[in-house]
Design a protein around this motif. Structure first.
Motif, mmCIF file in Angstrom:
data_model
loop_
_atom_site.group_PDB
_atom_site.id
_atom_site.type_symbol
_atom_site.label_atom_id
_atom_site.label_comp_id
_atom_site.label_asym_id
_atom_site.label_seq_id
_atom_site.Cartn_x
_atom_site.Cartn_y
_atom_site.Cartn_z
ATOM 1 N N TRP A 57 1.166 -3.454 -0.822
ATOM 2 C CA TRP A 57 -0.021 -4.053 -0.208
ATOM 3 C C TRP A 57 -0.803 -2.986 0.553
ATOM 4 O O TRP A 57 -0.229 -2.133 1.246
ATOM 5 C CB TRP A 57 0.383 -5.163 0.765
ATOM 6 N N HIS A 58 -2.119 -3.036 0.408
ATOM 7 C CA HIS A 58 -3.008 -2.107 1.126
ATOM 8 C C HIS A 58 -2.656 -0.647 0.818
ATOM 9 O O HIS A 58 -2.599 0.193 1.704
ATOM 10 C CB HIS A 58 -2.950 -2.351 2.642
ATOM 11 N N ASN A 59 -2.431 -0.365 -0.475
ATOM 12 C CA ASN A 59 -2.171 1.012 -0.910
ATOM 13 C C ASN A 59 -3.449 1.649 -1.446
ATOM 14 O O ASN A 59 -4.312 0.961 -2.001
ATOM 15 C CB ASN A 59 -1.106 1.047 -2.001
ATOM 16 N N THR A 60 -3.543 2.972 -1.323
ATOM 17 C CA THR A 60 -4.635 3.744 -1.886
ATOM 18 C C THR A 60 -4.059 4.921 -2.659
ATOM 19 O O THR A 60 -3.158 5.603 -2.160
ATOM 20 C CB THR A 60 -5.578 4.266 -0.783
ATOM 21 N N HIS A 61 -4.569 5.144 -3.876
ATOM 22 C CA HIS A 61 -4.077 6.227 -4.735
ATOM 23 C C HIS A 61 -2.589 6.012 -5.049
ATOM 24 O O HIS A 61 -1.710 6.765 -4.609
ATOM 25 C CB HIS A 61 -4.296 7.605 -4.110
ATOM 26 N N LEU A 62 -2.332 4.979 -5.837
ATOM 27 C CA LEU A 62 -0.975 4.573 -6.191
ATOM 28 C C LEU A 62 -0.777 4.716 -7.697
ATOM 29 O O LEU A 62 -1.625 4.282 -8.479
ATOM 30 C CB LEU A 62 -0.751 3.113 -5.776
ATOM 31 N N GLU A 63 0.349 5.304 -8.111
ATOM 32 C CA GLU A 63 0.706 5.375 -9.529
ATOM 33 C C GLU A 63 2.147 4.914 -9.699
ATOM 34 O O GLU A 63 3.048 5.398 -9.013
ATOM 35 C CB GLU A 63 0.535 6.786 -10.086
ATOM 36 N N ILE A 64 2.339 3.985 -10.641
ATOM 37 C CA ILE A 64 3.659 3.434 -10.941
ATOM 38 C C ILE A 64 3.912 3.613 -12.435
ATOM 39 O O ILE A 64 3.129 3.148 -13.261
ATOM 40 C CB ILE A 64 3.739 1.938 -10.579
ATOM 41 N N VAL A 65 5.004 4.287 -12.790
ATOM 42 C CA VAL A 65 5.275 4.625 -14.185
ATOM 43 C C VAL A 65 6.706 4.224 -14.539
ATOM 44 O O VAL A 65 7.653 4.468 -13.773
ATOM 45 C CB VAL A 65 5.079 6.142 -14.431
ATOM 46 N N ASP A 66 6.870 3.600 -15.714
ATOM 47 C CA ASP A 66 8.190 3.326 -16.295
ATOM 48 C C ASP A 66 9.120 2.643 -15.297
ATOM 49 O O ASP A 66 10.292 3.032 -15.128
ATOM 50 C CB ASP A 66 8.826 4.620 -16.807
ATOM 51 N N SER A 67 8.632 1.607 -14.666
ATOM 52 C CA SER A 67 9.399 0.916 -13.640
ATOM 53 C C SER A 67 9.477 -0.572 -13.951
ATOM 54 O O SER A 67 8.923 -1.052 -14.939
ATOM 55 C CB SER A 67 8.772 1.164 -12.264
ATOM 56 N N GLU A 68 10.196 -1.298 -13.098
ATOM 57 C CA GLU A 68 10.374 -2.732 -13.312
ATOM 58 C C GLU A 68 10.168 -3.492 -12.013
ATOM 59 O O GLU A 68 10.742 -3.152 -10.978
ATOM 60 C CB GLU A 68 11.769 -3.035 -13.857
ATOM 61 N N MET A 69 9.344 -4.551 -12.090
ATOM 62 C CA MET A 69 9.191 -5.505 -11.007
ATOM 63 C C MET A 69 9.709 -6.848 -11.519
ATOM 64 O O MET A 69 9.155 -7.415 -12.453
ATOM 65 C CB MET A 69 7.725 -5.610 -10.592
ATOM 66 N N THR A 70 10.770 -7.354 -10.919
ATOM 67 C CA THR A 70 11.430 -8.559 -11.410
ATOM 68 C C THR A 70 10.661 -9.808 -10.997
ATOM 69 O O THR A 70 9.662 -9.748 -10.274
ATOM 70 C CB THR A 70 12.853 -8.648 -10.858
ATOM 71 N N ASP A 71 11.199 -10.970 -11.400
ATOM 72 C CA ASP A 71 10.568 -12.228 -11.008
ATOM 73 C C ASP A 71 10.690 -12.497 -9.516
ATOM 74 O O ASP A 71 9.983 -13.349 -8.970
ATOM 75 C CB ASP A 71 11.144 -13.389 -11.817
ATOM 76 N N LYS A 72 11.547 -11.771 -8.826
ATOM 77 C CA LYS A 72 11.652 -11.907 -7.368
ATOM 78 C C LYS A 72 10.682 -10.980 -6.642
ATOM 79 O O LYS A 72 10.517 -11.079 -5.423
ATOM 80 C CB LYS A 72 13.082 -11.640 -6.919
ATOM 81 N N CYS A 73 10.048 -10.088 -7.384
ATOM 82 C CA CYS A 73 9.071 -9.166 -6.794
ATOM 83 C C CYS A 73 7.691 -9.823 -6.855
ATOM 84 O O CYS A 73 6.815 -9.413 -7.614
ATOM 85 C CB CYS A 73 9.095 -7.839 -7.551
ATOM 86 N N ARG A 74 7.488 -10.837 -6.033
ATOM 87 C CA ARG A 74 6.267 -11.620 -6.095
ATOM 88 C C ARG A 74 5.146 -10.904 -5.345
ATOM 89 O O ARG A 74 5.384 -10.120 -4.427
ATOM 90 C CB ARG A 74 6.483 -13.013 -5.535
#
Length: 277
Positions: A57-74
C-alpha cells in the motif's frame, strides 16, 4: 538493504523501506501481520511468497517478479504508482485498486473486484478470473489478455484492447471511448449504455448485445448467437456472416450478409438494415 531467504510475519515488517531488494522471502507465519511493505519506495521483489494482507500500500517505484500472492493476500496493491508486476500469481481478492502507471506482464490473476479505479495500466499476455474486473478505470491498454468472469470493464474510459479473449457477461456497460480489435468477446448483454465504443475485426457471441449505445461502431465483425441486437442504439455497423435478429436500432445503419429477423415495432426506431444476401 537486501533481504534473501528470510521469513516475515510481523505487522509492518518492512514498513517505510527505501531502496530494498527482496529475494526468495516468505511473508507468512503465526503473527499474521499486515502491511509488510506499506509506504515504501524503490522496491524490487523476486521469487517471493505473500500469504498476508495488504503488503504493498502507498508504494512508489515497485517491481514484483516471479512471485506468488495467495488467496489470503487480499488487497495486495493499493494506492501505489509506477508498478511493474511480471510472471506473478495474484490470487487475493481486490488485488489492485486506486493505482496509477501500472504494467502487468505474463501474470495469473484470480481476484474478484480486481483493478477498481486504476489509471494508465498496460496488461500483456495475462490470464484473469474476476468479477467486476477493472471497474471505473481509465487508460487501459490490454494485449493478449484472456479473461473469464462477470461484470467486467464497467464504466471504464479511454481504453484499447487487442488480440484478447473475454468470456464475461454484462461487459463494457457504460464504457466510454473504448476500442476493441481482433478479439473474441463472449457473454450476454454486451456493452449496454456505452458511448463511443468501436469493435474492429472482432467475433461477438451472446444474446442481446449492444443495446442503448451511443456512437457505436462495428467494422468487419462477426456476431454469433446474437439475437435482439442493437435495441435503441445509435450504430454504424459492417458485419460479416449471419446475425440472428436485430431489434429497433435507434439510428444509423447496419450492413450484414443475412439477418434471421428484423424487428421494427418502435416508432422511434429509424436505423436502417442492409442485407447482402
Amino acid at each position: 538493504m537486501n533481504y534473501t531467504g528470510e521469513i516475515f510475519d510481523e505487522e509492518r515488517a518492512l514498513y517505510g523501506s527505501n531502496g530494498v531488494i527482496v529475494k526468495n522471502c516468505r511473508f507468512d507465519g503465526p503473527a499474521d501481520g499486515e502491511s509488510a511493505l506499506k509506504e515504501s519506495r524503490e522496491v524490487f521483489v523476486k521469487d517471493s511468497y505473500f500469504n498476508l494482507r495488504y503488503p504493498f500500500w502507498h508504494n512508489t517505484h515497485l517491481e514484483i517478479v516471479d512471485s506468488e500472492m495467495t488467496d489470503k493476500c487480499r488487497a495486495a496493491v493499493w494506492y501505489s504508482k509506477d508498478v511493474r508486476i511480471a510472471g506473478t500469481k495474484m490470487h487475493g481478492i481486490k488485488g489492485l485498486r486506486e493505482c496509477s502507471d501500472i504494467e502487468i506482464v505474463s501474470c495469473d490473476i484470480i481476484s474478484p473486484e480486481f483493478g477498481w479505479y486504476v489509471r494508465d495500466i498496460s496488461m500483456v499476455d495475462t490470464t484473469a478470473e474476476s468479477e467486476y474486473f477493472m471497474m471505473r478505470s481509465v487508460g487501459l491498454s490490454f494485449q493478449d489478455v484472456r479473461m473469464k468472469g462477470k461484470y467486467s470493464f464497467q464504466y471504464i474510459e479511454d481504453s484499447i484492447f487487442e488480440d484478447c479473449e473475454f468470456d464475461t457477461k454484462d461487459a463494457f456497460w457504460h464504457a466510454k471511448n473504448v476500442t476493441i480489435r481482433d478479439s473474441l468477446v463472449k457473454g450476454e448483454y454486451l456493452a449496454w449504455y456505452s458511448e463511443n465504443v468501436t469493435f474492429e475485426n472482432c467475433t461477438i457471441q451472446g444474446t442481446q448485445p449492444l443495446c442503448y449505445c451511443k456512437n457505436l461502431k462495428l467494422i468487419d465483425c462477426k456476431m454469433l448467437d446474437a439475437d435482439l441486437s442493437f435495441e435503441k442504439s445509435d450504430v454504424d455497423a459492417k458485419l460479416i456472416g449471419d446475425i440472428v435478429s436485430i431489434k429497433n436500432p435507434k439510428s444509423g445503419s447496419i450492413r450484414v450478409d443475412r439477418v434471421g429477423e428484423i424487428i421494427m415495432d418502435d416508432e422511434d426506431a429509424r436505423g436502417v438494415v442492409y442485407q447482402n444476401g
